[in-house]
Design a protein around this motif. Structure first.
Motif, PDB file in Angstrom:
ATOM      1  N   THR A 422      -4.641  -1.397   5.607  1.00  0.00           N
ATOM      2  CA  THR A 422      -3.813  -2.571   5.958  1.00  0.00           C
ATOM      3  C   THR A 422      -2.482  -2.812   4.950  1.00  0.00           C
ATOM      4  N   TYR A 423      -3.048  -2.891   3.451  1.00  0.00           N
ATOM      5  CA  TYR A 423      -1.921  -2.921   2.632  1.00  0.00           C
ATOM      6  C   TYR A 423      -1.094  -1.921   2.337  1.00  0.00           C
ATOM      7  N   ASN A 424      -1.576  -0.739   2.564  1.00  0.00           N
ATOM      8  CA  ASN A 424      -0.561   0.455   2.745  1.00  0.00           C
ATOM      9  C   ASN A 424       0.414   0.190   3.968  1.00  0.00           C
ATOM     10  N   GLU A 425       0.034  -0.167   5.095  1.00  0.00           N
ATOM     11  CA  GLU A 425       0.804  -0.328   6.111  1.00  0.00           C
ATOM     12  C   GLU A 425       1.729  -1.368   6.019  1.00  0.00           C
ATOM     13  N   LEU A 426       1.224  -2.660   5.189  1.00  0.00           N
ATOM     14  CA  LEU A 426       2.036  -3.486   5.048  1.00  0.00           C
ATOM     15  C   LEU A 426       3.342  -3.259   3.922  1.00  0.00           C
ATOM     16  N   GLY A 427       2.819  -2.284   2.992  1.00  0.00           N
ATOM     17  CA  GLY A 427       4.003  -1.653   2.280  1.00  0.00           C
ATOM     18  C   GLY A 427       4.901  -0.881   2.954  1.00  0.00           C
ATOM     19  N   VAL A 428       4.534  -0.226   3.814  1.00  0.00           N
ATOM     20  CA  VAL A 428       5.386   0.848   4.418  1.00  0.00           C
ATOM     21  C   VAL A 428       6.442   0.035   5.518  1.00  0.00           C
ATOM     22  N   TYR A 443       1.402  -1.792  -2.144  1.00  0.00           N
ATOM     23  CA  TYR A 443       0.908  -0.514  -2.254  1.00  0.00           C
ATOM     24  C   TYR A 443      -0.039  -0.411  -3.492  1.00  0.00           C
ATOM     25  N   ARG A 444       0.217  -1.272  -4.561  1.00  0.00           N
ATOM     26  CA  ARG A 444      -0.619  -1.231  -5.801  1.00  0.00           C
ATOM     27  C   ARG A 444      -2.049  -1.908  -5.059  1.00  0.00           C
ATOM     28  N   ALA A 445      -1.985  -2.934  -4.365  1.00  0.00           N
ATOM     29  CA  ALA A 445      -3.470  -3.443  -3.972  1.00  0.00           C
ATOM     30  C   ALA A 445      -4.225  -2.273  -3.267  1.00  0.00           C
ATOM     31  N   ALA A 446      -3.442  -1.589  -2.222  1.00  0.00           N
ATOM     32  CA  ALA A 446      -3.804  -0.307  -1.685  1.00  0.00           C
ATOM     33  C   ALA A 446      -4.698   0.809  -2.583  1.00  0.00           C
ATOM     34  N   LEU A 447      -3.779   1.063  -3.615  1.00  0.00           N
ATOM     35  CA  LEU A 447      -4.205   2.152  -4.364  1.00  0.00           C
ATOM     36  C   LEU A 447      -5.320   1.631  -5.397  1.00  0.00           C
ATOM     37  N   ALA A 448      -5.277   0.278  -5.725  1.00  0.00           N
ATOM     38  CA  ALA A 448      -6.616  -0.042  -6.746  1.00  0.00           C
ATOM     39  C   ALA A 448      -7.807   0.224  -5.693  1.00  0.00           C
ATOM     40  N   ILE A 449      -7.826  -0.068  -4.247  1.00  0.00           N
ATOM     41  CA  ILE A 449      -9.165   0.114  -3.641  1.00  0.00           C
ATOM     42  C   ILE A 449      -9.337   1.550  -3.362  1.00  0.00           C
ATOM     43  N   TYR A 450      -8.285   2.463  -3.072  1.00  0.00           N
ATOM     44  CA  TYR A 450      -8.299   3.717  -2.786  1.00  0.00           C
ATOM     45  C   TYR A 450      -9.209   4.312  -4.208  1.00  0.00           C
ATOM     46  N   GLU A 451      -8.592   4.069  -5.150  1.00  0.00           N
ATOM     47  CA  GLU A 451      -8.866   4.791  -6.614  1.00  0.00           C
ATOM     48  C   GLU A 451     -10.417   4.438  -6.896  1.00  0.00           C
ATOM     49  N   ALA A 452     -10.755   3.274  -6.376  1.00  0.00           N
ATOM     50  CA  ALA A 452     -12.214   2.889  -6.696  1.00  0.00           C
ATOM     51  C   ALA A 452     -13.206   3.409  -5.590  1.00  0.00           C
ATOM     52  N   SER A 453     -12.490   4.173  -4.540  1.00  0.00           N
ATOM     53  CA  SER A 453     -13.387   4.737  -3.733  1.00  0.00           C
ATOM     54  C   SER A 453     -13.855   6.087  -4.008  1.00  0.00           C
ATOM     55  N   PRO A 454     -15.240   6.466  -3.887  1.00  0.00           N
ATOM     56  CA  PRO A 454     -15.906   7.555  -4.328  1.00  0.00           C
ATOM     57  C   PRO A 454     -15.598   8.882  -3.252  1.00  0.00           C
ATOM     58  N   GLY A 455     -15.276   8.442  -2.101  1.00  0.00           N
ATOM     59  CA  GLY A 455     -15.095   9.336  -1.140  1.00  0.00           C
ATOM     60  C   GLY A 455     -13.878  10.270  -1.297  1.00  0.00           C
ATOM     61  N   ILE A 456     -13.663  11.420  -0.662  1.00  0.00           N
ATOM     62  CA  ILE A 456     -12.658  12.192  -0.662  1.00  0.00           C
ATOM     63  C   ILE A 456     -11.390  11.794  -0.009  1.00  0.00           C
ATOM     64  N   THR A 464      -1.450   9.740  -1.035  1.00  0.00           N
ATOM     65  CA  THR A 464      -0.392   9.234  -0.042  1.00  0.00           C
ATOM     66  C   THR A 464       0.465   7.919  -0.609  1.00  0.00           C
ATOM     67  N   VAL A 465      -0.356   7.073  -1.160  1.00  0.00           N
ATOM     68  CA  VAL A 465       0.092   5.671  -1.610  1.00  0.00           C
ATOM     69  C   VAL A 465       1.019   6.106  -2.810  1.00  0.00           C
ATOM     70  N   CYS A 466       0.720   7.141  -3.743  1.00  0.00           N
ATOM     71  CA  CYS A 466       1.529   7.267  -4.830  1.00  0.00           C
ATOM     72  C   CYS A 466       2.699   7.819  -4.351  1.00  0.00           C
ATOM     73  N   ASN A 467       2.831   8.531  -3.474  1.00  0.00           N
ATOM     74  CA  ASN A 467       4.047   9.140  -2.837  1.00  0.00           C
ATOM     75  C   ASN A 467       4.789   8.034  -2.221  1.00  0.00           C
ATOM     76  N   SER A 468       4.405   7.208  -1.748  1.00  0.00           N
ATOM     77  CA  SER A 468       5.015   5.852  -1.216  1.00  0.00           C
ATOM     78  C   SER A 468       5.643   4.864  -2.328  1.00  0.00           C
ATOM     79  N   MET A 469       4.720   4.826  -3.061  1.00  0.00           N
ATOM     80  CA  MET A 469       5.243   4.018  -4.409  1.00  0.00           C
ATOM     81  C   MET A 469       6.536   4.784  -5.230  1.00  0.00           C
TER      82      MET A 469
END
Length: 575
Positions: A422-428, A443-456, A464-469
Motif C-alpha cells: 500500500t505504501y508503494n501504491e501511494l507512492g506511485v 516509497y521509503r516506508a515500503a522499502l524499509a518493510i521489504y528490505e526487512a522481509s526474509p522472502g524472495i 521495484t521500489v528502488c527503481n520508482s525512487m
C-alpha cells in the motif's frame, strides 16, 4: 418536436401525484436564468428523484438531450460521464479530468440539453464535475442541507395529495384514507408502500393503521431511527411479514449490504458459495424463483428495477436496513462478494466501467466489514478501490482508498507486507500527481518493510521500489541520487535472478542511463554493454529491447570519446 436522447434509469411513475407547484417552479427557474443549477432539496423518501424524473418526462420534447447522472458518489458520476463520452462519439477519457473536460466541452458548445444530478451528497464533488452552464439546464436533487444554486425545498405532500396517492395506488376510495395519511406522515415512499400493501392484501385502511401502529411500537429505541425512519421501517416490516416467500424476505435483507446505487442481479449469485440460508440459496440458484422474488419485492414497493433490469434500493430504505442490523447478517457473503469483485486486470476496455459500477458497493461492504472487525477483508476492498480508481485516472479517490487500507492494516499484527504494497501504491499515485517529495516518503516506508522481509518476493519488490525512487529523483532533477537506487535494484536482481535474466538486463540499462545523465559516460558504456550482451543472448539481436539498448550503447560510446569506431569495438566485445 425535437428528438430527445434520454438516459434515465428508472421507469416513470404512472401514479405520480402532487408536486405541481414544484414542477412549475422548476420550469420557471430554467426560463428565468440558466447561469446556475436548480436544486430540489429535502429529506430522503420525499420523492426528489420521482419529481425530477417527472419533470424530465413532461418536458423531454423541449430538449435535444436529457442526461441522468447518478451522483451518489464520485464513482457513479465518472461512470455516467464515461457513458456520455461514448454516446457523444468521443474517445472514452482516460482520467477523471479528461471526463470532466469532455462533458464541459460538449455542454459549452451544444444547446438545449438537460443534465440531472440525482442524490448529490458532496458539494465539492459536484463543483469538480459540474457541466458548463449557459446553453442548457442543470437540475440537482439532494438531501444535504447546503446552497446548491436556485434551491427549491421539497416538503411532505399535502394531506389531500397523500390521500389521492393512497387511493390511486391502492384502488380504495379517498374518503377511507384520511386518518391513514395523517398517521403515515405524508412521505411519498411510505405512502406508496402502504398503498401497495392495501392493494395486495385487500386490508381495510383501519386494519392497516392498527397493524402499522403496533409495528412502529415494537421498534427498539436503541436503533436510533428518527420519526420518518420509524414510520418507514414499520411499513417495511408489515410488507415483509405479509410475504409468503422466505427467499424474497432474505433477498431484501441481503440487498441492504449494497449501496443505494444499481445492483446487477448476477452479483447476488456470486454469494451462493458463501453458506447462505437455504431459502435465499434456492432463490438465487433458480432463475424462475429469483424472478418471482424480485417481482414480489417490486410489487410491495420495497425495491425498484431500472430500465436495464438492475435492482435499486431507496437510500432511506438502505439506511433503515443498516440501522436495524438487517444488513449486518451477511459478513461471510460480503467477504465472498468482495473477493469476486476484486480483479486487478484492467487490460480489457470495459474493465474500468465494470469497476466504476461496482465501486460504490465495494466501499459500503468494506466499511461494514471493518465495523464487524474483519479488517483484512475490509483492507483488501479499500486497496482494490485505490487500485481501480488509479486505473480509472482518478488519483484523488485512489489516495483515499489506499489511505483507508493502510489505516486498517496498521491495526493488524500480520500485515507488514500488505502495508508495504500500500505504501508503494501511494507512492506511485502521488508520483502520477507530480507530488514527488510525498511519493518518496511512501516509497521509503515500503522499502524499509521489504528490505526487512526474509522472502524472495519481498526482496524483488524492494528492487521495484528502488527503481520508482530513482524515477522520482529524476523528476525532481536530483540526478546524483539515481545511481544509489539503481545499483541497489541491480544487486538484488542479479543475486536472485542471475546476470542472464531480462530484469537484470533492464537494471543494467537503467543504471547506465543514470550514469549517462550524469555525464559519466565510461560507466554508462560498461552497464549498457552488460545489458546488451544479456539481451542478445536471451532474446536475439533483432528483438526490440536488444535494438534499443544497442542504440543507447552507441550514443554513450560516442559521448565517451573512445578512439575505435563503435562497430569495430562492439565486434571485439561481442564476438
Amino acid at each position: 418536436m425535437k428528438r430527445c436522447l434520454q438516459s434515465w434509469v428508472k421507469p416513470r411513475n404512472s401514479n405520480f401525484t402532487g408536486r405541481e407547484e414544484i414542477l412549475e417552479r422548476i420550469g420557471l427557474s430554467f426560463k428565468n436564468e440558466r447561469g446556475e443549477p436548480t436544486a430540489l432539496i429535502g429529506t430522503d423518501g420525499l420523492g426528489k428523484t420521482e419529481t425530477a424524473l417527472e419533470y424530465a418526462c413532461r418536458h423531454a420534447d423541449e430538449y435535444t438531450l436529457v442526461w441522468w447522472v447518478d451522483a451518489a458518489c464520485e464513482a457513479s458520476i465518472m461512470e455516467s460521464y464515461r457513458q456520455f463520452a461514448q454516446m457523444s462519439g468521443a474517445e472514452i477519457p482516460a482520467t477523471a479530468e479528461a471526463c470532466i473536460r469532455a462533458v464541459r466541452d460538449w455542454t459549452r458548445t451544444q444547446e438545449g440539453w438537460l443534465f440531472i444530478f440525482d442524490d448529490l451528497r458532496d458539494k465539492d464533488i459536484f463543483e469538480r464535475y459540474a457541466p458548463s452552464v449557459g446553453k442548457g439546464d442543470l437540475l440537482l436533487t439532494s438531501s444535504v442541507e447546503d446552497t446548491w444554486g436556485k434551491d427549491i425545498r421539497l416538503l411532505p405532500l399535502k394531506e389531500e395529495e397523500a390521500v389521492r396517492l393512497l387511493s390511486a395506488e391502492s384502488g380504495l376510495p379517498p374518503q377511507e384514507m384520511e386518518e391513514l395519511a395523517r398517521a403515515l406522515g405524508t412521505c411519498p415512499l411510505v405512502l406508496g408502500q402502504a398503498a401497495a400493501y392495501l392493494a395486495i392484501h385487500q386490508d381495510s385502511p383501519r386494519d392497516y393503521l392498527e397493524n402499522f401502529r403496533l409495528s412502529e411500537s415494537r421498534i427498539p429505541e436503541d436503533w436510533g431511527l428518527n420519526p420518518g425512519e420509524r414510520r418507514h421501517y414499520a411499513c417495511l416490516s408489515l410488507a415483509l411479514n405479509g410475504m409468503r416467500d422466505e427467499g424474497a424476505r432474505q433477498l431484501f435483507s441481503f440487498l441492504g449490504c449494497f449501496a443505494p446505487t444499481p445492483i446487477q442481479g448476477c452479483w447476488l449469485k456470486y454469494a451462493c458459495d458463501a453458506g447462505l440460508p437455504l431459502p435465499l440459496q434456492e432463490t438465487l440458484s433458480d432463475e424462475r424463483q429469483y424472478e418471482l422474488a424480485v417481482m414480489e419485492l417490486e410489487r410491495c414497493r420495497l425495491i425498484h428495477r431500472t430500465n436495464d433490469k438492475r435492482l435499486l434500493l431507496n437510500r432511506l430504505t438502505q439506511e433503515c436496513l443498516v440501522k436495524s442490523g438487517a444488513a449486518d447478517l451477511w459478513p461471510a457473503a460480503c467477504t465472498h462478494l468482495l473477493n469476486r469483485f476484486v480483479d486487478y486486470d484492467f487490460t480489457a476496455p470495459e474493465a474500468v466501467d465494470r469497476f466504476l459500477e461496482r465501486a460504490p458497493h465495494i466501499l459500503v461492504m468494506a466499511e461494514r466489514l471493518a465495523d464487524e472487525g474483519r479488517l483484512q477483508a475490509a483492507a483488501q476492498g479499500d486497496y482494490f478501490l485505490g487500485f481501480g480508481f488509479k486505473a480509472a485516472g482518478n488519483y484523488r479517490q485512489a489516495l483515499k482508498g489506499y489511505g483507508k487500507a493502510l489505516s486498517l492494516d496498521k491495526k493488524r499484527d500480520d500485515a507488514a507486507l500488505d502495508m508495504a504494497a500500500t505504501y508503494n501504491e501511494l507512492g506511485v499515485t502521488l508520483s502520477s500527481l507530480g507530488l514527488q517529495r510525498q511519493a518518496l516518503k511512501q516509497y521509503r516506508a515500503a522499502l524499509a518493510i521489504y528490505e526487512a522481509s526474509p522472502g524472495i518476493s519481498g526482496q524483488m519488490a524492494a528492487a521495484t521500489v528502488c527503481n520508482s525512487m530513482a524515477e522520482a529523483y529524476k523528476e525532481l532533477d536530483e540526478l546524483e541520487r539515481l545511481p544509489e537506487f539503481q545499483r541497489k535494484a541491480l544487486s538484488i536482481r542479479a543475486a536472485i535472478l542471475g546476470e542472464n535474466h531480462p530484469q537484470t538486463a533492464a537494471s543494467h540499462n537503467m543504471l547506465a542511463t543514470a550514469y549517462y545523465l550524469l555525464e559519466r559516460y565510461e560507466e554508462a558504456v560498461k552497464e549498457y554493454l552488460l545489458a546488451y550482451k544479456a539481451l542478445r543472448l536471451l532474446q536475439g539481436e533483432s528483438y526490440p529491447d536488444t535494438v534499443a539498448v544497442r542504440e543507447n550503447l552507441a550514443v554513450a560510446y560516442e559521448a565517451a570519446g573512445y578512439p575505435l569506431p563503435f562497430e569495430t569495438w562492439l565486434s571485439l566485445k561481442t564476438p
